[in-house]
Design an enzyme around this catalytic site. Sequence first.
Site, short mmCIF file in Angstrom:
data_model
loop_
_atom_site.label_atom_id
_atom_site.label_comp_id
_atom_site.label_asym_id
_atom_site.label_seq_id
_atom_site.Cartn_x
_atom_site.Cartn_y
_atom_site.Cartn_z
N CYS B 17 3.79 9.23 -13.01
CA CYS B 17 3.83 9.10 -14.47
C CYS B 17 2.91 10.11 -15.14
CB CYS B 17 3.40 7.70 -14.90
SG CYS B 17 4.71 6.50 -14.78
N PRO B 18 3.30 10.67 -16.25
CA PRO B 18 4.56 10.41 -16.97
C PRO B 18 5.68 11.38 -16.61
CG PRO B 18 3.13 11.75 -18.33
CD PRO B 18 2.43 11.58 -17.01
#
Lengths: 412, 85
Positions: B17-18
């Site tokens: 992430c992200p």
Amino acid sequence: MSMDTVRTIDRSTGVGILAVVGLVAVYLIALRTDAAWPVFWISGVAFGVICQRSRFCFVAGFRDLFLMKQGRMMRGIIAGLAVGTAGFAMIMATVIPNPGSGVLPNDAHILPLGIATVLGGLMFGFGMVLSGGCVSGSLYRMGEGYLGSWVAIFGVLVGLYAMARTWNWWWENQISMDRLSWLPTDLNYTGAVVITLVLLAVAYAGVSWWERRAFAGMSFTLPVIPGSAAPPAAPGADTTLGALARKVFRAEWTPLVGGIALAAINILIFIRYRPLGVVGEMTRWSTDFANQIGAGVGELQGINDIPGCVPRFVEGTWFTDAFMLNAGIIAGAFTAALLAREFRLRIPRGPRRYVQSLGGGLIMGYGAGLGLGCTIGAFFSAIPSLALNGWIYAIALAIGAYGGTAFIRRFP
Amino acid sequence: MTNESEAPVLDVRGEICPYPMLRTNRELDEVQPGVPELRVWTDHPPALSTIPPEAMKRGYGCEIAERAAGEWEIRIFNAEASAAG
């Protein structure tokens, strides 16, 4: 239909069951060694399992507010803080019945509040977004097989060492002069708890408002995750116990469940010992290792006079209760990932990600040393301690994370 | 059901992430705007709850299938075309 419908024990589950045996074996050894060790081991394992199952992530909590205007994780964090506040208040009220006396509960995370708190929080917030995980988050992801998290934790250790080298300067010029601000001193327990819960409710409402504004007019349900959710069992082939085990160990928990469960662990360990914190011990690892190779930092002034996440050196043994906690987090997440069939060696794509993990870890490590804690010690354990430093650190974390988000947006 | 589709694959395995979500968004917005179907491969469980909302914001439907232990395929498809078929 996949072949999973008829299920025997697969390899991942098999290794997972072996890992459970290992967890129990360490517990039994700990039980014979020291009173605190088994408690810290169980708490660490539970911490790792909860985070792995609920994908609990402080970075996502802050970053996703800015990046996607999503507040799911932050609401889980806030719920955990609220539960923690109620529990911590009860514990502290038992230890210090008269909070106006000026005596503070020893082990609560009421920390010197000043420039170091703000600067530490800013650095930590920026670094954690850059590396993609905070300190406790990277610890449990080490157990899930993320190579990048191993690199991040190495960066954290180096950052904490750099901090320890400069600690005495910070102590003499700043931290030793900073005051401890504990809300119940002036507001009594009732006032402090009420104001903390009101602020948390406002934050919760604010997050929900922020999210609704972004997702205006849109409503959708997330698709089910087949690998994580319990597979449809063949009729008659399923015992209730098996079904229950799959529900707990295969299905994903929501961040709300995760936050509340973490708060429960925090309360339980504080009843007998002290609130959760992970970086004090990691400072001990890095400075102790530096000592071994002749690059020791010497005496760290004042650390025995302040609570929270500073290294606690124990004469005569290298293993401590705090070591059991940190090791338990990694082992718990490893075991939970195996049982959920989610363990996997995850290798970052390209050199840039390694640089990010290392750089983020370094910044985060220095910030955690300076701010006397990470998202756990100086935030998740500090706001429930009814300490003002928890709120200041939280605001600094948010600003730092905002900066980190802007940074990674520019460098995809 | 995983290998029936001939739709293009975006492989974001190894990313955390992200980035799985950002790279999927970029694929849908810039690289292949208007693509009727996209398959995203990820080994990062949190991406399973970040990619679908972003795709749904753009009017797509989503399905998740497990490819292997710890690895998933998110099928992102044009919801209207799929409802008609």
